[in-house]
Structure formats: C-alpha cells, structure tokens
Design a protein around this motif. Structure first.
Motif, mmCIF file in Angstrom:
data_model
loop_
_atom_site.group_PDB
_atom_site.id
_atom_site.type_symbol
_atom_site.label_atom_id
_atom_site.label_comp_id
_atom_site.label_asym_id
_atom_site.label_seq_id
_atom_site.Cartn_x
_atom_site.Cartn_y
_atom_site.Cartn_z
ATOM 1 N N PRO A 142 0.830 -1.204 0.000
ATOM 2 C CA PRO A 142 0.000 0.000 0.000
ATOM 3 C C PRO A 142 0.868 1.259 0.000
ATOM 4 N N LYS A 143 0.376 2.307 -0.621
ATOM 5 C CA LYS A 143 1.141 3.554 -0.702
ATOM 6 C C LYS A 143 1.487 4.103 0.676
ATOM 7 N N LEU A 144 0.613 3.864 1.647
ATOM 8 C CA LEU A 144 0.856 4.385 2.991
ATOM 9 C C LEU A 144 2.060 3.736 3.673
ATOM 10 N N LYS A 145 2.592 2.674 3.083
ATOM 11 C CA LYS A 145 3.748 2.003 3.672
ATOM 12 C C LYS A 145 5.063 2.629 3.229
ATOM 13 N N SER A 146 5.006 3.639 2.373
ATOM 14 C CA SER A 146 6.224 4.217 1.792
ATOM 15 C C SER A 146 7.145 4.819 2.851
ATOM 16 N N LEU A 181 -2.623 3.933 17.291
ATOM 17 C CA LEU A 181 -2.179 4.941 18.273
ATOM 18 C C LEU A 181 -0.684 4.811 18.566
ATOM 19 N N ILE A 182 -0.185 3.578 18.674
ATOM 20 C CA ILE A 182 1.231 3.415 19.032
ATOM 21 C C ILE A 182 2.133 3.333 17.794
ATOM 22 N N GLY A 183 1.525 3.093 16.616
ATOM 23 C CA GLY A 183 2.299 3.113 15.381
ATOM 24 C C GLY A 183 2.291 1.785 14.644
ATOM 25 N N THR A 184 1.954 1.831 13.360
ATOM 26 C CA THR A 184 1.975 0.655 12.490
ATOM 27 C C THR A 184 2.895 0.942 11.299
ATOM 28 N N ASP A 185 3.007 -0.004 10.400
ATOM 29 C CA ASP A 185 3.806 0.218 9.194
ATOM 30 C C ASP A 185 3.191 1.313 8.314
ATOM 31 N N TYR A 186 1.923 1.619 8.538
ATOM 32 C CA TYR A 186 1.246 2.643 7.735
ATOM 33 C C TYR A 186 1.310 4.024 8.382
ATOM 34 N N ASP A 190 -11.930 9.370 18.779
ATOM 35 C CA ASP A 190 -11.913 10.836 18.652
ATOM 36 C C ASP A 190 -10.475 11.344 18.534
ATOM 37 N N VAL A 191 -9.586 10.784 19.349
ATOM 38 C CA VAL A 191 -8.180 11.184 19.305
ATOM 39 C C VAL A 191 -7.569 10.810 17.961
ATOM 40 N N LEU A 192 -7.865 9.626 17.497
ATOM 41 C CA LEU A 192 -7.309 9.152 16.222
ATOM 42 C C LEU A 192 -7.772 10.004 15.049
ATOM 43 N N LYS A 193 -9.040 10.351 15.034
ATOM 44 C CA LYS A 193 -9.574 11.156 13.933
ATOM 45 C C LYS A 193 -8.928 12.543 13.887
ATOM 46 N N LYS A 194 -8.578 13.064 15.059
ATOM 47 C CA LYS A 194 -7.961 14.386 15.126
ATOM 48 C C LYS A 194 -6.447 14.338 14.893
ATOM 49 N N SER A 195 -5.814 13.235 15.315
ATOM 50 C CA SER A 195 -4.346 13.193 15.368
ATOM 51 C C SER A 195 -3.668 12.414 14.256
ATOM 52 N N VAL A 196 -4.378 11.479 13.630
ATOM 53 C CA VAL A 196 -3.749 10.601 12.637
ATOM 54 C C VAL A 196 -4.327 10.878 11.250
ATOM 55 N N GLU A 197 -3.467 11.394 10.411
ATOM 56 C CA GLU A 197 -3.867 11.615 9.026
ATOM 57 C C GLU A 197 -4.140 10.254 8.373
ATOM 58 N N ASN A 198 -5.193 10.194 7.572
ATOM 59 C CA ASN A 198 -5.559 8.948 6.882
ATOM 60 C C ASN A 198 -5.981 7.844 7.845
ATOM 61 N N TYR A 199 -6.493 8.207 9.016
ATOM 62 C CA TYR A 199 -6.902 7.191 10.002
ATOM 63 C C TYR A 199 -7.858 6.160 9.407
ATOM 64 N N GLU A 200 -8.905 6.633 8.742
ATOM 65 C CA GLU A 200 -9.905 5.706 8.194
ATOM 66 C C GLU A 200 -9.285 4.810 7.130
ATOM 67 N N GLU A 201 -8.382 5.369 6.329
ATOM 68 C CA GLU A 201 -7.725 4.585 5.289
ATOM 69 C C GLU A 201 -6.823 3.515 5.892
ATOM 70 N N ILE A 202 -6.093 3.884 6.949
ATOM 71 C CA ILE A 202 -5.221 2.923 7.631
ATOM 72 C C ILE A 202 -6.048 1.793 8.225
ATOM 73 N N LYS A 203 -7.138 2.163 8.868
ATOM 74 C CA LYS A 203 -7.979 1.146 9.500
ATOM 75 C C LYS A 203 -8.563 0.200 8.455
ATOM 76 N N LEU A 256 -7.210 -0.677 5.710
ATOM 77 C CA LEU A 256 -6.168 -1.584 5.228
ATOM 78 C C LEU A 256 -6.098 -2.847 6.084
ATOM 79 N N PHE A 257 -6.424 -2.719 7.364
ATOM 80 C CA PHE A 257 -6.446 -3.883 8.242
ATOM 81 C C PHE A 257 -7.773 -4.642 8.150
ATOM 82 N N LYS A 258 -8.858 -3.915 8.018
ATOM 83 C CA LYS A 258 -10.173 -4.563 8.043
ATOM 84 C C LYS A 258 -10.592 -5.124 6.684
#
Length: 323
Positions: A84-88, A217-222, A246-259, A261-263
C-alpha cells in the motif's frame, strides 16, 4: 518491523507436536529476513555463491521446509505483492537504516561488531524472491502470491480455515484477524509461541476493532510514528474509556484509510494448497550447479523430500478413500 504488541498479549509455549497434521501459512518475506539474519558465516557475512549472490534465503527455505514436513507440518509460503502507498514512509526508514549500517560496517574493527552490521544490512530483492518461488516450485511446495500484504493474505487463509495459523515474527496478522499466530518457527534458538486472537481480546476485554485502534495509536507500518507520547498502556486506557477514536480522527492523518487496510485488505482466492512431487533433477541443478550448495547434502535432502511428499500424498488418497 510491525506493530509492537509483544509485551502486552498472552502467549503459549508450544512444541512441534502441537502443530502435527496442520497447514501453516508462512509470511514469506518475514521468514526470508530471518534466514538472511541467522544463516551466516562466522564473521556475520551471509552465505553466497561464487558470483557473490546471497544464498542464505534458499538454504533456509530448502532445509526448513523439509524439517517441517518431517514433523508432519505442511508449510504454505505466502509472498507480498504491491505494498500500500501508505507504507512508503516505513520502507524509506528501513532504507536509511540500511545505509547507516553500511557506513558503520566500513568502520567496524572486530568480528562481533561486523556481524552486527551485516545483519542490519539484510536486504530482500526481486531476484531473490523470484528464486525462492522457483525453488518452492521445484520442491513441489505450494506458495501463494498475495496481491498486496503477505500477512493479510495469510490471515485471510487462516480465517477461511484453509490453514490453521499464520507463521510470522510480527504481530500484524492479529490486526488482519488471523485466529492464530505462531512465532519462532523460522528461527532456530527460541521456543515456539502460539498467540490466539480470541485469548488476546478476552484477556484485554476489547474487540478486534479496539486492537486495531491501539495499534494505530502506538504506530503501524502505515503510520510508523503513531501519536506522539502514546504507548500501549495509554492507548489501551483510551480504548477502554471510549475516547480513542476521537483522538485518532484528530491526530492521525488517513486514520480511516489505515484502519480499512487492516479490516478490508486486498486478498485473493486464486491459490492451490496441494503438494506435488519435487523435480529432483532440476532441484539439484538449481542448488548445486547454480548456487554452489554441497551436492551430497542436497542429494540426501532431495531424496528425503521426495519420500516425504510421496508418503503424504498417499496418506491423503487413503484418507479420502475411507471418508
């Protein structure tokens, strides 16, 4: 690299008897890196052929596969496709770490220090992967080409029941929903570990959805950096308090896209899990003539492989006859 969950989830120590009669999906890239790191000369340098090409991966796959078959375990090797591009960012970070290790190796003086940097220089290239697939094909051992992440494909196969567990040193397979993960099968020193997703979720009193949020929250390859200042314990508290999203939506860019990728990762049903008889002549030629393996040792193991596959295919035929 993968998500860092190891210190906080339950594991069981198992042995080879617990895996008898089972199919296991092996994360191919993860295993190859293990072989490149562990199968080395005394000074830490990898095994090579006369052309200077690294052959540690072929040694690992050949001998480890036969050892698993001897223990009545059928390995199904799974290889990564397009990441995935997010792994770059993760891939770039790994590249920089290898460049740093390369420079430090030049300055290293004693054998121990050299060995340390040689291991950090482990690098899987396209030719090596294609040769590993070719080797497995000659051995008659099934492998699966994933459309994207190998661990996602292996986890999908485990969820379907086509394999019993995923074999990987990383914990990401749990995030893809793998019911079981076996660790240390492709290493030689550590005890085998079994991690069951149901036990992980039950012990933490969370859902798979929550576990994915903790990982992000703690960090993935994405999103390798995660959210600054948040480790597992704080992430877990946030999930239990129902404030993580709520924290993830505010703090992590592409949160929904990252999630997503796992689901809902890219996977395929285009695979066969049947053993085939090895091509003994071409197998010996590949290992001995092309990559300078010892003929006597290879011949002995090729004959052993042939007999193992014969016995397993005969047993499968008998089992189907009496059903």
């Amino acid at each position: 690299m993968g998500v860092q969950l190891g210190d906080y989830i339950p594991k069981k120590i198992i042995d080879f008897d617990d895996l008898k009669g089972k199919r296991l999906a092996i994360d191919g890239f993860n295993a190859i890196y293990q072989f490149l790191s562990s199968i080395r000369l005394k000074d830490g340098s990898p095994l090579t052929n006369k052309r200077g090409e690294i052959t540690s991966a072929y040694s690992g796959i050949f001998y480890k596969t036969i050892m698993l078959l001897e223990n009545d375990i059928i390995p199904i090797w799974v290889f990564d496709g397009e990441p995935p591009k997010l792994k770059s960012k993760t891939r770039e970070k790994r590249r920089k770490l290898k460049e740093e290790a390369k420079e430090k190796l030049k300055k290293a003086e004693d054998e121990e220090e050299k060995a340390k940097y040689y291991k950090r220089l482990s690098f899987v290239n396209r030719d090596m992967v294609e040769n590993c697939k070719y080797l497995l094909n000659l051995m008659g051992i099934p492998y699966v080409q994933a459309p994207s992440e190998g661990e996602a494909q292996a986890s999908y196969m485990a969820k379907k029941g086509d394999v019993w567990a995923v074999v990987s040193q990383d914990y990401d397979s749990l995030l893809y929903g793998a019911p079981r993960v076996v660790r240390n099968l492709t290493t030689t020193k550590d005890s085998l570990e079994l991690i069951e997703l149901s036990e992980v979720l039950e012990s933490l009193k969370i859902s798979l959805d929550d576990l994915i949020d903790i990982a992000i929250l703690i960090g993935t390859d994405y999103n390798p950096k995660g959210v600054e200042g948040i480790g597992f314990k704080r992430a877990y508290e946030m999930v239990r308090a129902k404030v993580a999203k709520d924290v993830l939506k505010k703090s992590v860019e592409n949160y929904e896209e990252i999630k997503n990728l796992f689901k809902n990762p890219k996977v395929t049903d285009d695979y066969s899990l049947n053993l085939r008889l090895p091509d003994k002549e071409r197998l010996i030629k590949f290992l001995v003539e092309e990559h300078d393996f010892n003929y006597e040792r290879v011949k002995k193991h090729v004959d052993k492989l042939y007999n193992l596959v014969i016995s397993k295919t005969k047993q499968k035929t008998l089992d189907s006859w009496f059903k």
